[in-house]
Design an enzyme around this catalytic site. Structure first.
Site, PDB file in Angstrom:
ATOM      1  N   SER A 143       0.860  -1.194   0.000  1.00  0.00           N
ATOM      2  CA  SER A 143       0.000   0.000   0.000  1.00  0.00           C
ATOM      3  C   SER A 143       0.890   1.236   0.000  1.00  0.00           C
ATOM      4  O   SER A 143       2.095   1.142   0.261  1.00  0.00           O
ATOM      5  CB  SER A 143      -0.858  -0.034   1.266  1.00  0.00           C
ATOM      6  OG  SER A 143      -1.416   1.228   1.556  1.00  0.00           O
ATOM      7  N   TYR A 156      -3.893  -0.752   9.890  1.00  0.00           N
ATOM      8  CA  TYR A 156      -3.644  -0.910   8.449  1.00  0.00           C
ATOM      9  C   TYR A 156      -2.217  -0.471   8.124  1.00  0.00           C
ATOM     10  O   TYR A 156      -1.478  -1.157   7.406  1.00  0.00           O
ATOM     11  CB  TYR A 156      -4.672  -0.090   7.656  1.00  0.00           C
ATOM     12  CG  TYR A 156      -4.669  -0.365   6.174  1.00  0.00           C
ATOM     13  CD1 TYR A 156      -5.282  -1.499   5.650  1.00  0.00           C
ATOM     14  CD2 TYR A 156      -4.057   0.510   5.273  1.00  0.00           C
ATOM     15  CE1 TYR A 156      -5.289  -1.755   4.290  1.00  0.00           C
ATOM     16  CE2 TYR A 156      -4.062   0.267   3.915  1.00  0.00           C
ATOM     17  CZ  TYR A 156      -4.682  -0.873   3.424  1.00  0.00           C
ATOM     18  OH  TYR A 156      -4.681  -1.126   2.075  1.00  0.00           O
TER      19      TYR A 156
HETATM   20  P1  NAD Z   1     -11.922  -5.178  -1.304  1.00  0.00           P
HETATM   21  O1  NAD Z   1     -12.545  -4.909   0.022  1.00  0.00           O
HETATM   22  O2  NAD Z   1     -12.747  -5.088  -2.539  1.00  0.00           O
HETATM   23  O3  NAD Z   1     -11.205  -6.591  -1.315  1.00  0.00           O
HETATM   24  C1  NAD Z   1     -10.707  -7.223  -0.160  1.00  0.00           C
HETATM   25  C2  NAD Z   1     -10.748  -8.716  -0.364  1.00  0.00           C
HETATM   26  O4  NAD Z   1     -10.235  -9.359   0.803  1.00  0.00           O
HETATM   27  C3  NAD Z   1     -12.175  -9.212  -0.574  1.00  0.00           C
HETATM   28  O5  NAD Z   1     -12.162 -10.226  -1.531  1.00  0.00           O
HETATM   29  C4  NAD Z   1     -12.519  -9.794   0.788  1.00  0.00           C
HETATM   30  O6  NAD Z   1     -13.511 -10.802   0.728  1.00  0.00           O
HETATM   31  C5  NAD Z   1     -11.158 -10.351   1.199  1.00  0.00           C
HETATM   32  N1  NAD Z   1     -11.105 -10.596   2.634  1.00  0.00           N
HETATM   33  C6  NAD Z   1     -11.283  -9.700   3.637  1.00  0.00           C
HETATM   34  N2  NAD Z   1     -11.243 -10.335   4.825  1.00  0.00           N
HETATM   35  C7  NAD Z   1     -11.016 -11.657   4.561  1.00  0.00           C
HETATM   36  C8  NAD Z   1     -10.889 -12.819   5.373  1.00  0.00           C
HETATM   37  N3  NAD Z   1     -11.022 -12.789   6.715  1.00  0.00           N
HETATM   38  N4  NAD Z   1     -10.668 -13.999   4.746  1.00  0.00           N
HETATM   39  C9  NAD Z   1     -10.591 -14.075   3.399  1.00  0.00           C
HETATM   40  N5  NAD Z   1     -10.713 -13.014   2.586  1.00  0.00           N
HETATM   41  C10 NAD Z   1     -10.927 -11.819   3.166  1.00  0.00           C
HETATM   42  O7  NAD Z   1     -10.739  -4.127  -1.387  1.00  0.00           O
HETATM   43  P2  NAD Z   1      -9.484  -4.045  -2.372  1.00  0.00           P
HETATM   44  O8  NAD Z   1      -9.170  -2.617  -2.483  1.00  0.00           O
HETATM   45  O9  NAD Z   1      -9.697  -4.836  -3.601  1.00  0.00           O
HETATM   46  O10 NAD Z   1      -8.348  -4.702  -1.464  1.00  0.00           O
HETATM   47  C11 NAD Z   1      -7.495  -5.744  -1.913  1.00  0.00           C
HETATM   48  C12 NAD Z   1      -6.114  -5.559  -1.304  1.00  0.00           C
HETATM   49  O11 NAD Z   1      -5.541  -4.365  -1.822  1.00  0.00           O
HETATM   50  C13 NAD Z   1      -6.112  -5.424   0.211  1.00  0.00           C
HETATM   51  O12 NAD Z   1      -4.973  -6.077   0.738  1.00  0.00           O
HETATM   52  C14 NAD Z   1      -5.984  -3.924   0.394  1.00  0.00           C
HETATM   53  O13 NAD Z   1      -5.437  -3.585   1.621  1.00  0.00           O
HETATM   54  C15 NAD Z   1      -5.070  -3.576  -0.750  1.00  0.00           C
HETATM   55  N6  NAD Z   1      -5.020  -2.176  -1.170  1.00  0.00           N
HETATM   56  C16 NAD Z   1      -6.120  -1.528  -1.638  1.00  0.00           C
HETATM   57  C17 NAD Z   1      -6.000  -0.198  -2.032  1.00  0.00           C
HETATM   58  C18 NAD Z   1      -7.156   0.590  -2.572  1.00  0.00           C
HETATM   59  O14 NAD Z   1      -6.996   1.809  -2.798  1.00  0.00           O
HETATM   60  N7  NAD Z   1      -8.299   0.029  -2.846  1.00  0.00           N
HETATM   61  C19 NAD Z   1      -4.773   0.447  -1.959  1.00  0.00           C
HETATM   62  C20 NAD Z   1      -3.679  -0.258  -1.474  1.00  0.00           C
HETATM   63  C21 NAD Z   1      -3.810  -1.572  -1.093  1.00  0.00           C
END
Ligand code: NAD
Length: 251
Positions: A143, A156
């Site tokens: 991130s 986080y």
């Molecule tokens: P999202 O909420 O759409 O996806 C998160 C995923 O993690 C979902 O599929 C959810 O079901 C799964 N998840 C959550 N808790 C879980 C558990 N206990 N067991 C199994 N699966 C679980 O959000 P996203 O933005 O697609 O996030 C994906 C990754 O990217 C994460 O690690 C997030 O921290 C990271 N991220 C996102 C951003 C952003 O701007 N959206 C930026 C940097 C990093």
């Protein structure tokens, strides 16, 4: 040159692939030729349809990755279902927002359990198989808060700073065994994870104002970096945390 990006015959395990960035990465890997195992708490129905439409095989493995209990079953299910495990994408993650003075132990533990503890032990389980094969690619999802402090997201920030460190540690231990461990650090992407930020007009326009690309990222924006890190093209890339952020860190 393009053949070194080809993932034909490779098997990728993507956690949290039902939605958002995990879905975008799974589709990019499938487009490059990989078969996909998706592990997570929600049924990856849409992802499955799209992967199969690309002509790739797909298995879904239900797993709550807030505990270590399902990890061996997820790795075994991938190998039994698709005949191997060449690529792991540690994508599942969550975020909790509250001022540091009010932050609860539950919001600390819930985030740390999935984002760092679960990710490390998933890498360990997949890594044992990859080390035995002498080949593997592990991609952790970091991130901007692997580089910056952030605000109102203490667990986080701790987890994503930690994942950058663990990426480097695993790369140091396993680079000589034919395993590449790297991370992608997405910038501000339009997914459920950032829905609250985007709904807050003030925060949203502050964030947009410092993204040189002038837009929030889309899950498909991660595809190129994911295919690179999953393929032979990155065989001499170890322990890198690659920002895909529309220039956010350059500001
Ligand atoms: P999202 O909420 O759409 O996806 C998160 C995923 O993690 C979902 O599929 C959810 O079901 C799964 N998840 C959550 N808790 C879980 C558990 N206990 N067991 C199994 N699966 C679980 O959000 P996203 O933005 O697609 O996030 C994906 C990754 O990217 C994460 O690690 C997030 O921290 C990271 N991220 C996102 C951003 C952003 O701007 N959206 C930026 C940097 C990093």
């Amino acid at each position: 040159m393009t053949h070194s990006f080809n993932l034909q015959g490779k098997v990728a395990l993507v956690t949290g692939a039902n939605t958002g960035l995990g879905q975008g990465i799974a589709l990019a890997l499938a487009e490059a030729g990989a078969d996909i195992a998706a592990a997570g708490i929600s049924a990856p129905t849409e992802t499955e349809q799209k992967v199969r439409a690309l002509g790739r095989r797909f298995v879904a493995i239900e797993a709550d990755l807030s505990s270590l209990e399902p990890i061996d079953r997820v790795v075994r299910g991938t190998i039994d279902g698709l005949g191997g495990l060449d690529i792991l994408v540690n994508n599942a993650g969550l975020i909790r927002r509250a001022d540091a003075v009010d932050f609860t132990e539950k919001d600390w533990d819930d985030v740390m359990n999935v984002n760092i503890k679960g990710a490390f032990f998933m890498a360990q389980a997949a890594g044992r198989h990859m080390i035995a094969n002498g080949y593997g690619k592990i991609i952790n999802i970091a991130s901007m808060l692997s580089f910056q402090g952030g605000i109102r997201v203490p667990s986080y920030t701790a987890s994503k700073s930690g994942i950058a460190g663990i990426t480097r540690l695993l790369a140091n231990e396993w680079a000589s065994k034919g395993i590449n461990i790297n991370a992608i650090a997405p910038g501000y992407m339009a997914t459920d994870n950032t829905a609250m930020l985007r709904a807050d007009e003030k925060r949203s326009s502050e964030i947009l104002g410092r993204i040189p690309a002038g837009r929030w990222g889309d899950p498909s924006d991660l595809g190129g970096a994911a295919v690179f890190l999953a393929s032979r093209a990155s065989d001499y890339v170890n322990g890198a945390v690659i920002p895909v952020d529309g220039g956010w860190l350059a500001r």
